[in-house]
Enzyme design. Structure first.
Site, PDB file in Angstrom:
ATOM      1  N   ASP A 175      11.534  -7.002   8.545  1.00 36.83           N
ATOM      2  CA  ASP A 175      10.947  -6.329   7.372  1.00 36.83           C
ATOM      3  C   ASP A 175      10.443  -4.925   7.702  1.00 36.83           C
ATOM      4  OD1 ASP A 175      11.244  -8.642   5.729  1.00 36.83           O
ATOM      5  OD2 ASP A 175       9.457  -9.507   6.651  1.00 36.83           O
TER       6      ASP A 175
ATOM      7  N   ASP B 150       6.519 -10.003   6.779  1.00 35.08           N
ATOM      8  CA  ASP B 150       5.800 -10.473   7.970  1.00 35.08           C
ATOM      9  C   ASP B 150       6.627 -10.421   9.244  1.00 35.08           C
ATOM     10  OD1 ASP B 150       7.565 -12.624   7.358  1.00 35.08           O
ATOM     11  OD2 ASP B 150       6.279 -13.954   8.551  1.00 35.08           O
TER      12      ASP B 150
ATOM     13  N   CYS C  34     -19.772  22.400   6.367  1.00 30.23           N
ATOM     14  CA  CYS C  34     -19.927  22.171   7.819  1.00 30.23           C
ATOM     15  C   CYS C  34     -18.677  21.469   8.356  1.00 30.23           C
ATOM     16  CB  CYS C  34     -21.136  21.283   8.109  1.00 30.23           C
ATOM     17  SG  CYS C  34     -22.710  21.917   7.540  1.00 30.23           S
TER      18      CYS C  34
ATOM     19  N   ASP D 175       9.360 -10.556   0.965  1.00 25.79           N
ATOM     20  CA  ASP D 175      10.198 -11.330   1.875  1.00 25.79           C
ATOM     21  C   ASP D 175       9.936 -12.807   1.561  1.00 25.79           C
ATOM     22  OD1 ASP D 175      11.704 -12.039   4.256  1.00 25.79           O
ATOM     23  OD2 ASP D 175       9.762 -12.502   5.151  1.00 25.79           O
TER      24      ASP D 175
ATOM     25  N   CYS E  42     -23.209  19.360   5.388  1.00 22.61           N
ATOM     26  CA  CYS E  42     -22.517  19.484   4.101  1.00 22.61           C
ATOM     27  C   CYS E  42     -21.014  19.543   4.332  1.00 22.61           C
ATOM     28  CB  CYS E  42     -22.975  20.717   3.342  1.00 22.61           C
ATOM     29  SG  CYS E  42     -22.391  22.264   4.081  1.00 22.61           S
TER      30      CYS E  42
END
Length: 744
Positions: A635, A631, A22, A429, A19
């Site tokens: 950036d 990418d 736990c 970008d 649970c």
């Protein structure tokens, strides 16, 4: 002390958690160990993410700490997940067998208790049948509860053991000493059937929960299934089949038609078509020939080839994807941290409420106060289960992250998934994000008054561009070489940073570069070529000038083609009410042309990396939730600053490392899918939490007997057990609905 040592972060499978409480116990026990910086347990994935200092503590130490409170940790990082799965399968089968046996014994108990309670020895029959149900098939509830108690902790097993144990002992007393109640004018009720049915219902709930939880991690299983178990390795002695674990960088591998590619590498012999849909999302097989790269998990379609292993084991792209998904499924959303705190104090509060309900019955209950108070206490302990609360967030996140992985959207962090739906502004970008990121020559326009022939001049231009590492130079080289142009001998070569190159050929000075070079060298350009330059720049094309010391001989137009789906993707984001911005280091004319073609109204050109990050901060200061999509290395600052960071799968390693979400196919249309997935996941989390809280808010007071003074209703522990089991299963079931959701 801790800050001066190295820090490692690993994910370990946990065994034996039943649970959310736990999970809290395991988390706090590991966190308390010296040398552990951070510990995060995910109940749904049955794993713990630990940041620790290996020179202070080793995994075996916190494994022992976890074992001391009744759980276990698998510290074998190479095959931990497989061992956990094997153990879970074995435990699931044991639980299933115990459930069937317990149910078979419980049915006659219920029949006797409901219809034949007055037959001779009825109580003894129920005692004989219920004893193995509780203490043989349900013994783990009592064992785990004792382990928790010995460490001054409590979890769901505590509630089950207390409720069924009290009901059983009360019934045992009434069976052997009925005269105690008869002398007081009361009938000695027994609750053997209630105790047995509660155990059976909770076992059923656990059974259904385990099956459902295994379904939520199906994305990981599918990804792992893409890895072949063996490979054909080529050596000087010939070809031999070896386990994939034995493959090393530099090994030569044979892949036949229809086989999965085992590791990342580069083809040195043969050609074929490869299905790379698991990486790119594109269903059309990709042509592969000598010197082309191949990726682990992709499928060879036709023909066979041989390649050299470049990345093996955990370094392959497939292994990295699996690791990202595993880490994301084990990460916690901010809302989950609050839920964990609630679950941690839930069990003690429930025990307190159960005792208060017993005392209240004893004080105000009247004739059957003790019996009904005891029944109410048992029912409160049974119905109040923190499982639904603990499962509400992680199961939804697991399914959501798995759904993303299946659609080529890799989510590294649950926080990014939770924040995605709040995005109000997106920064894009240009190069590699909106455009292909692959410059190609579109036009070669020559001056009408040339002295030398074009072929000779092309040879000089080829020689000028050959030493350059600029991507635009690569585009010109590719174009000239494809025409079969042969380089000319040059001397006095000089590269002028930011402007271009120059060199001598046959005693004459030649230039190739930007407009700045023309201005600095005072080189003339004809009106005809000037007009062409203006027209080309309006088409978002970059112009390179080729000249001698007096005049421009030719202009070369280079374009970075806009991706096929970029315009549609941007239009869709704008329709959703999201502000779209474009930031680029390119010149203003090119930026304006790309913005015009894609429908972007807000853009900035000639932007430096730091400027991009500052622009993100500016939007955030205006109260906007900002997503940055890029990418490149330039950036990475802006990606780190943004609320939601998204990298293109074909981008730089740094951008992908910084970003919290990666679009494997580099298709901008995936952005809308990622934001919709976030919205659906958060909606599911809220639904789960609502029902988990409502279940307990309504169930506990009714179980305590709140309705009894009004209409005489007192909830039966058997019904409470069924309701408790149903609550956990319903939460997991609601999360699994995400699998069927459409992201378009």
């Amino acid at each position: 002390m801790a800050t001066t040592t190295s820090l490692e972060t690993e994910i370990f499978p946990v065994i034996g958690m039943t649970c959310a409480s736990c999970a809290t116990s395991v988390e706090s026990m590991i966190k308390a160990q010296a040398g552990v910086e951070k510990s995060e347990v995910n109940y749904a994935t049955q794993s713990v993410k630990v940041s620790f200092h290996p020179d202070i503590i080793q995994p075996e130490s916190f494994q022992k700490a976890v074992q001391d409170i009744g759980y276990d940790l698998i510290v074998d990082l190479n095959s931990g997940k497989e061992k956990q799965e094997a153990l879970q399968n074995r435990n699931y089968q044991t639980l299933k067998n115990h459930f069937i046996a317990a149910a078979a014994l419980t049915v006659p108990i219920v029949v006797i208790g409901m219809f034949f309670m007055n037959i001779r020895f009825a109580n003894y029959y129920m005692l004989a049948l219920s004893t193995p149900v509780l203490f043989v098939f349900g013994k783990n509830f009592f064992i785990n509860a004792w382990k928790q108690a010995s460490n001054k902790k409590a979890n769901m097993d505590t509630l089950v053991a207390l409720s069924t144990g009290i009901a059983y002992l009360f019934s045992l007393f009434n069976t052997f000493f009925p005269e105690f109640w008869h002398s007081r004018g009361l009938h000695p009720h027994v609750y053997f059937e209630a105790a047995a049915v509660v155990i059976v219902f909770i076992m059923l709930g656990k059974l259904l929960e385990e099956r459902a939880k295994s379904n939520t991690s199906s994305a990981i299983k599918k990804l792992i299934g893409l890895q072949p178990k063996t490979v054909i390795r080529i050596t000087d002695a010939g070809e031999n089949e070896v386990p994939i674990e034995d493959v090393r960088i530099g090994d030569r591998i044979l892949v036949r038609s229809g086989e999965k590619i085992p590791v990342d590498g580069k083809i040195y012999q043969g050609d074929s078509y490869v299905d790379e849909s698991m990486i790119s999302g594109e269903p059309v097989p990709v042509s592969k020939k000598v010197d082309d790269s191949v990726l682990a998990g992709t499928i060879n379609q036709k023909g066979s080839f041989r390649f050299i292993a470049a990345k093996v084991g955990s370094e392959t792209m497939l292994a990295q994807i699996i690791k990202l998904v595993q880490e994301a499924q084990g990460s916690k959303a901010p809302v989950q941290k609050l839920v964990d705190k609630i679950a941690g104090i839930f069990v003690p509060i429930v025990i307190g409420i159960a005792l208060i309900s017993l005392i209240a019955w004893l004080v105000f209950g009247g004739e059957n106060a003790f019996t009904q108070g005891l029944l109410a206490m048992v029912t409160v302990l049974v119905i109040a289960c923190p499982c639904a609360l603990g499962l509400a967030t992680p199961t939804a996140l697991m399914v959501g992250i798995g759904k993303g992985a299946e659609n080529g959207i890799l989510i590294k962090d649950a926080e990014a998934l939770e924040a995605g739906y709040k995005v109000t502004a997106i920064i894009l970008d240009k190069t590699g994000t909106i455009t292909e990121g692959k410059p190609t020559v579109t036009e070669f326009i020559w001056d009408s008054n040339l002295v030398l022939d074009k072929q000779t001049l092309k040879g000089i231009l080829l020689s000028l561009e050959q030493p350059s590492e600029h991507p635009l130079a690569a585009a010109i080289l590719h174009n000239l070489k494809s025409e079969g142009v042969v380089a000319t001998t040059i001397s006095n070569y000089e590269s002028v940073t930011g402007k271009g190159v120059k060199a001598l050929a046959d005693g004459n000075l030649f230039f190739a570069g930007s407009h700045k070079m023309l201005t600095d060298e005072q080189i003339a350009i004809s009106d005809t070529l000037k007009t062409q330059v203006t027209e080309l720049q309006h088409q978002a094309k970059t112009v390179i000038y080729f000249a001698d010391k007096n005049q421009v001989l030719a202009i070369v137009a280079i374009a970075d083609k806009i991706k096929e789906n970029s315009q549609n993707a941007i239009e869709l984001l704008i329709k959703q009410g999201i502000e779209v911005y474009m930031l680029t280091g390119d010149n203003y004319e090119t930026a304006a042309a790309v913005a015009l073609q894609t429908g972007i109204k807000n853009y900035q050109a000639e932007v430096l990396p730091a400027d991009k990050s500052d622009f993100v901060k500016k939007l955030q200061s205006e109260g906007k939730v900002v997503a940055m999509i890029g990418d490149g290395i330039n950036d990475s600052l802006a990606l780190a600053q943004a609320d939601v960071s998204i990298a293109m799968g074909k981008g730089s390693d740094i951008a992908i490392d910084v970003a919290k979400i990666t679009l494997v196919s580099s298709d901008l249309q995936q952005v809308s899918k990622a934001l919709k997935l976030s919205k659906l996941t958060v909606k599911t989390i809220r639904q789960n939490l609502f029902w988990a809280f409502i279940y307990n808010l309504i169930g506990i007071p009714i179980a305590a007997g709140l309705l009894y003074p009004i209409n005489g209703f007192l909830l039966n522990p058997m019904i409470a057990g069924a309701a408790m089991a149903l609550s956990s299963v319903s939460v997991v079931g609601n999360s699994l609905r995400l699998k069927m959701a459409k992201l378009v």
